[in-house]
Design an enzyme around this catalytic site. Structure first.
Site, PDB file in Angstrom:
ATOM      1  N   ASP A 394       0.822  -1.210   0.000  1.00 24.81           N
ATOM      2  CA  ASP A 394       0.000   0.000   0.000  1.00 24.81           C
ATOM      3  C   ASP A 394       0.851   1.253   0.000  1.00 24.81           C
ATOM      4  O   ASP A 394       2.033   1.240   0.347  1.00 24.81           O
ATOM      5  CB  ASP A 394      -0.930   0.007   1.218  1.00 24.81           C
ATOM      6  CG  ASP A 394      -0.149  -0.118   2.520  1.00 24.81           C
ATOM      7  OD1 ASP A 394       0.881  -0.829   2.516  1.00 24.81           O
ATOM      8  OD2 ASP A 394      -0.554   0.486   3.516  1.00 24.81           O
ATOM      9  N   GLU A 395       0.231   2.345  -0.419  1.00 24.41           N
ATOM     10  CA  GLU A 395       0.759   3.701  -0.273  1.00 24.41           C
ATOM     11  C   GLU A 395       2.181   3.871  -0.807  1.00 24.41           C
ATOM     12  O   GLU A 395       3.043   4.424  -0.141  1.00 24.41           O
ATOM     13  CB  GLU A 395       0.668   4.127   1.202  1.00 24.41           C
ATOM     14  CG  GLU A 395      -0.765   4.189   1.665  1.00 24.41           C
ATOM     15  CD  GLU A 395      -0.930   4.596   3.122  1.00 24.41           C
ATOM     16  OE1 GLU A 395      -1.839   5.374   3.387  1.00 24.41           O
ATOM     17  OE2 GLU A 395      -0.159   4.135   3.975  1.00 24.41           O
ATOM     18  N   VAL A 396       2.393   3.418  -2.034  1.00 22.99           N
ATOM     19  CA  VAL A 396       3.678   3.686  -2.675  1.00 22.99           C
ATOM     20  C   VAL A 396       3.693   5.138  -3.134  1.00 22.99           C
ATOM     21  O   VAL A 396       2.717   5.622  -3.705  1.00 22.99           O
ATOM     22  CB  VAL A 396       3.888   2.725  -3.864  1.00 22.99           C
ATOM     23  CG1 VAL A 396       5.080   3.163  -4.709  1.00 22.99           C
ATOM     24  CG2 VAL A 396       4.073   1.298  -3.357  1.00 22.99           C
TER      25      VAL A 396
END
Lengths: 611, 631
Positions: A394-396
């Site tokens: 998640d949340e790259v």
């Protein structure tokens, strides 16, 4: 003192009658000396009601309807008594029988030999839980024989989404003997049956009692058929933002077992810290743990995984990547391996990550994959078979990768533009390489490829996911808010999913920013789509603002509300669930947890009066 | 405001403790050189490393960090990269921030060097004391401080004490109190104190001077805050020199705990009071009873608990109250017991008819509750029954006797249901009944207090404290605990009218807000959660209106109502938010939650945890390790 009290009681009881209906002033009254000892009556459609007077005068024919103990009232009052989560069907007697753990026997003759050892451990957990109802000591000894006959049909001891968790439980009392039959396909079903059996038992202590005396009471007859609606009933615990000691994790597992949850999703690492000891790569903890005592040794992790298994819970280890990786990965250069991660602890952080400290794995560095392989090997060694790995995902932040010259030239070499789509390709490539490594390590152990879990992200958006992630291999954990169409879209595309709507099932919300706290009612009221692709759901305890000090009250009893949603998905109301949840709360307290209060205690003493 | 004494004291430091600025700079140069050398070495190795198996490069060393104070902030390093091993705690204490909580209001000067000490090497000498009672209290408060140090020492696992830190110093604590011979926290108590800590030969001498026991006790609390456990040294350390001049901005600094909605065992109350002392709060506002339960078993009216307690194990006896009061008093805290009337009463008052006293209360558990009260169950005293005033006189007398607080009293007085009384007394305006009840209650309070009204009798803000009823109350006798939202005009009206006030604005200092509704009907709860930053930054008195300069603000209190809180969750709900309130009321610095506030509150939170208080964390632990990187 006691004698004095008794004498006073006897005299004042006489006086009380005399004083009635006589004009007097406050000073002239000699108060009656008695303790506030309420009794409870099971009122149909209302639940357990406290007596109006603290020392009810009972006419002979009404005594049977009254209970000294609120907990005992709860296990017989209402169709499902004090069972949480609610079983599919239950017929409970309104009579009870006193029992004592010394006269409780488990008959395991009808279980496959391979499962017996594990089942013995499971019964020990249950016996300890019964003792815990009385604070460890059941003072009232009765010699009623209780025999629990367990029948398990298969020798399966592995735990996965195909594990059959259904069970049948029958309790019969005849001639001073209680026989309990539990029948299940697997030991995990049998364990659930044992858990339900333990929920037919209460201590006969009054609530807010001040005496040590304690006996156990069992519902004398029961016929229960039960199985879960959803296969995946999980709790995420983040041990990176704060280290959570093993003892607190185990207590959380105890709560999960009590509520028949079956997946402990261990968000073990993040950019903040890396407390998970990897025997092949000791650098992870050396450079990533908060201190030498704030880490989980391999031995402890093994023990935890077994501890969970005995409680019917599968441990899923999440190694969040490629984002949410920093501390623990910052030693590559020092060891001649180049940057394993980039923008680690970079400041200012706002364009590089969601929250400080930043850090993202370096997909341009082949050494990163070598180290990741070692880490995956360690995880594969630890997990029970079939192993389930959560790859994070998640949340790259592309700003982070974009800040590294090494990564940009790598992308050029690969023919990726430094556009959003180019970075998407890089990201997708990371996951597929990581999956390939995992597959290779699993196959080295002689196992077939296993599905892995991945958080939803930009990469899993409906128009993009199929280009990057194989629906046969990735199970997407969707954490988008309720109003997002993503879950439905992924189901339509044929992906299997686990649902954790952040605005309703995140346990950390309500304490920071603009997030809103969901109390148990709100969490309970949320339902998931009934779809083959929805394996189930999870509640998530992120620990930026919570550590072991606050853990229990943040998690319980709210996680239990979701546990029932996932186990039975009831159509009945929040209001009808409350008395059973109140009983669950006292049970959790007896088992050593510290659940939050749901209402004033007055409301738990007066079911349905606090609407 | 602050001056740094390191130059002055540097020459006196022990071998280990010589971590003055200059010294630290030298260490850093050495560390940088080491790193450079290491990098060069590894550069040579890189060629061949790609082919070596990874595990040949791994070596299992324990994770260990070292903190160095650079540019007034503590920076974390891998221990192997530095030549000095310094714990976070010690770095924080010796770096730029005072690490004191609440921040003192007078001049502070702290050494940037530390020396080892041991709890049993502290001794007390009372130099001056106005009374035997005060001397006794100082002795007890000193033991409390020593016990806290001992608890810290228990944090050392095994025989980890490093030998190179030198022998522990003796510390002589000299206390002088010149002023009141009454050890109690009173409205006129002067809480100021001065603390001077300096080396003297091989030992340390601490001078604490104050004008009251409570002031001296605050001095001991500050002394405790310049003492900490260094986990690396395995020893307590203390700043080797310090001077602090300090006094609170507001005289009333409170925390309300409601023990009626849910019951809290005595041990929970004691721990809460101890945590209050750590933050120099001075008023434990004990909302003992409400309509849900009445847990206090009075000697003169045991019926109330008999009929009102949740059960025999949910009762506070007179001995319990005495224990709590004594525990609080040696911590400089008054116990303000509130028996809320005439509303917020319940089953506890239901025994009147049976005892021949008629109805002491009406609407007890009346249904539907929404017609007769704000939350279930209902109940309201019967103002026309003369027995109720006899009963209240006994209650008030026992409160004053047990708590020995006779200058300040809380009558409760909020959320009266006019409908409940209107149903039973259709001949009189309920507001007149309420006013009359309040007068009578005040009258019996005077009688219970030896014929004298307490200097300050508090009422909750309500319709009664609004015009036109406010004008009928005497501001010389009554004060108001203002709990409406800070923007409500009535919050200002009572202050403008000259009523002494305790601020408990619901939109800032209600700790119960933000947990949703505990009933099916969703009204009547507040939200969202008040963060510690909001608690800290609330300064309703700092307005520009011309009247505000004359506002008689006594102080404030955080309110922990417990409809949705039981014993297990108490600490994490109350702390560290109430610590934020404590500094607001003690120091009232104009600035908000700045970086330094984060840093100091984080340390204070760690102190609370070490004291056994389950305070919630402020931020991820990484941010405690790297405080400035999270701001």
């Amino acid at each position: 003192m006691a004698l004095h009290r008794l004498l006073a009681l006897m005299t004042t009881m006489h006086l009380a009658g005399v004083l009635c209906n006589v004009e007097s002033t406050f000073d002239e009254i000699t108060p009656q000396i008695y303790e506030p000892s309420w009794m409870y009556k099971c009122v149909p459609d209302e639940g357990c009601q406290r007596s109006e007077h603290p020392r009810p005068t009972l006419s002979d024919n009404s005594t049977s309807a009254f209970f000294d103990s609120l907990d005992v009232c709860r296990i017989v009052c209402g169709r499902f008594g004090g069972i949480w989560p609610k079983p599919v069907t239950a017929a409970l007697s309104s009579q009870t029988v006193k029992i004592h753990p010394n006269y409780l026997r488990y008959d395991l003759l009808n279980v496959p030999a391979e499962t017996r050892e594990l089942l013995v451990e499971m019964t020990q957990v249950i016996s300890n839980n019964l003792l815990a109802e009385c604070g460890g000591h059941v003072t009232e000894v009765v010699d009623t024989q209780v025999v629990v006959i367990i029948v398990v049909k298969t020798a399966i001891t592995s735990l996965n989404w195909n594990t059959d968790e259904q069970y049948m439980l029958d309790v019969q009392t005849r001639g001073g003997e209680v026989s309990v039959h539990i029948e299940a396909e697997t030991i995990y079903g049998a364990r659930h049956g044992l858990e339900t059996f333990s929920q037919l038992i209460s201590s006969d202590k009054r609530d807010f009692s001040d005496v040590e005396h304690c006996g156990l009471v069992l519902v004398s007859g029961a016929k229960i058929r039960d199985r879960p609606i959803y296969k995946h009933r999980g709790l995420v615990l983040d041990t990176s933002r704060h280290f959570i000691p093993m003892v607190d994790i185990k207590r959380t597992i105890d709560g999960m077992a009590t509520t028949k949850m079956n997946v402990f999703h261990w968000h073990a690492t993040d950019s903040h810290s890396f407390p998970l000891e990897a025997s092949r790569v000791p650098q992870f903890t050396r450079y990533g743990a908060y201190s030498g005592s704030e880490m989980y040794t391999t031995e402890e992790i093994r023990e935890l995984i077994h501890y969970a298994k005995v409680r019917g819970i599968r441990v899923v280890i999440e190694i969040d990547a490629p984002a949410h990786s920093g501390n623990g990965w910052q030693w590559g250069r020092e060891y001649g391996l180049g940057d394993l991660a980039v923008c680690v602890n970079a400041y200012p952080w706002r364009h590089l990550c969601i929250e400080p400290p930043c850090g993202q794995l370096n997909p341009a560095n082949p050494n990163m994959y070598r180290v990741l392989r070692n880490l995956y090997q360690d995880v594969a060694d630890l997990l029970n078979s079939p192993p389930l790995l959560h790859m994070g995902g998640d949340e790259v932040y592309f700003g982070c990768w974009n800040s590294s010259q090494e990564i940009i030239s790598y992308m050029k070499d690969q023919g990726y533009d430094t556009t959003e789509e180019g970075f998407m390709k890089l990201w997708g490539e990371f996951h597929n390489k990581a999956l390939q490594i995992w597959d290779e390590e699993i196959s080295a152990k002689g196992l077939d490829p296993q599905p892995v879990m991945l958080w939803s992200s930009q990469l899993t958006q409906a128009q993009r996911i199929s280009q990057h992630l194989d629906k046969e291999r990735y199970i997407i954990e969707v954490w988008e808010p309720l109003n997002s169409p993503l879950l439905t879209q992924l189901l339509r595309l044929g992906y299997r999913t686990v649902s954790v709507p952040k605005d309703i099932w995140y346990l950390d919300h309500g304490f920071w920013g603009r997030t809103v706290y969901s109390n148990w009612r709100r969490m309970y009221a949320h339902t998931l789509p009934r779809d083959e692709g929805v394996l189930g759901g999870e509640v998530a305890m992120w620990t930026e603002y919570c550590d072991a000090q606050a853990l229990d009250t943040r998690v319980w009893p709210r996680a239990a509300a979701v546990a029932e949603r996932l186990w039975s998905d009831p159509t009945s109301t929040v209001y009808s669930a409350e008395p059973r949840l109140q009983r669950l709360r006292t049970r959790l307290i007896a088992r050593g947890l510290r659940p939050d209060a749901m209402s004033p205690a007055w409301c738990s003493q007066h079911d349905s009066k606090c609407l | 405001m602050m001056s740094w004494g390191d130059a002055l004291w540097l020459g006196l430091t022990a071998r280990f403790a010589r971590v003055g600025r200059l010294r630290r700079a030298v260490l850093m140069l050495a560390a940088a050189a080491c790193t450079a050398a290491a990098v060069l070495y590894w550069k040579q190795q890189t060629d061949d490393s790609a082919n070596r198996p990874l595990h040949s490069m791994y070596s299992g060393i324990e994770p260990q960090w070292s903190w160095l104070c650079q540019h007034d902030r503590c920076e974390r390093y891998q221990a192997s990269d530095t030549t000095t091993l310094q714990s976070l705690q010690t770095c924080n204490m010796l770096c730029a921030s005072t690490q004191l909580w609440p921040q003192p209001t007078g001049p502070v000067s702290l050494a940037s060097a530390a020396v080892p000490v041991r709890s049993d090497r502290f001794s007390l000498k009372v130099i001056a004391s106005p009374s035997r009672d005060v001397t006794k209290h100082i002795n007890e408060a000193f033991i409390v401080m020593q016990n806290h140090m001992r608890t810290l020492e228990h944090g050392v696992v095994g025989e980890n004490r490093r030998s190179d830190i030198g022998p522990p110093r003796d510390v002589l604590v000299k206390v002088s109190v010149n002023g009141s011979g009454d050890p109690r926290m009173r409205l006129d108590t002067n809480e100021s104190y001065k603390l001077a800590l300096r080396p003297s030969g091989n030992s340390l001498v601490v001078d604490i001077t104050a004008h009251s026991f409570c002031g001296a006790r605050h001095g001991l609390e500050t002394l405790l805050q310049v003492t900490w456990l260094d986990p690396y040294a395995g020893s307590l350390l203390i700043l080797e020199a310090a001077t602090v001049v300090d006094a609170p901005r507001f005289p009333y600094r409170g925390l309300l705990l409601d023990t009626a909605r849910n019951f809290f065992p005595v041990s929970e109350l004691l721990r809460t009071i101890d945590a209050m002392a750590a933050n120099k709060l001075n008023t434990f506002h004990w909302h003992v009873s409400d309509s849900q339960s009445f847990p206090w078993k009075l000697d003169s009216a045991p019926q109330l608990a008999q009929h009102g307690a949740y059960g025999p194990g949910a009762v506070y006896t007179s001995d319990d109250v005495r224990t709590i009061v004594k525990y609080a008093r040696i911590r400089g805290i008054r116990v303000l017991m509130e028996i809320d009337t005439p509303a917020h009463v319940g089953r506890a008052f239901g025994w009147g008819p049976e005892a021949g006293l008629g109805h002491l209360a009406h609407c007890i558990e009346a249904e539907p509750w929404s017609s007769y009260c704000g939350e279930p169950p209902c109940g309201q005293l019967n103002p026309r029954n003369p027995h109720i005033y006899d009963l209240l006189e006994h209650v008030y007398r026992e409160i004053i006797q047990l708590t020995e607080v006779d200058d300040i009293f809380h009558l409760g007085g909020d959320e009266v249901s006019e409908q409940c009384w209107a149903k039973h007394f259709n001949d009189t305006d309920p507001m007149d009944l309420w006013m009359e009840f309040t007068r009578q209650a005040m009258h019996v309070l005077e009688r219970a207090n030896g014929g004298k009204a307490p200097e300050l009798t508090l009422l909750w803000s309500s319709r009664l404290t609004r015009s036109p009823y406010l004008e009928r109350l005497d501001p010389k006798r009554f004060g108001v605990q203002v709990w409406g939202a800070s923007q409500w005009p009535e919050s200002r009206a009572v202050l403008d009218a000259g009523f002494r006030s305790v601020i408990s604005h619901v939109d800032a200092w209600y700790l119960d807000c933000g947990f949703g509704s505990w009933r099916d009907s969703s009204d009547g709860h507040c939200g969202p959660y008040r963060s510690w930053q909001q608690v800290y930054e609330h300064r309703p008195w700092a307005t520009e209106t011309p009247e505000s300069a004359a506002w008689p603000v006594e102080g404030g209190a955080a309110c922990q109502w417990t409809e949705q809180l039981g014993p297990g969750g108490l600490d994490a709900r109350v702390w560290p938010r109430t610590a934020a309130l404590a500094e607001r009321l003690w120091a009232d610095r104009a600035e908000g939650a700045t970086a330094d506030v984060y840093l100091r509150l984080d340390t204070q939170r760690a102190r609370l945890v070490a004291r056994g208080v389950r305070a919630a964390p402020l931020w991820p632990r990484w941010c405690s390790h790297n405080p400035h990187a999270c701001l």
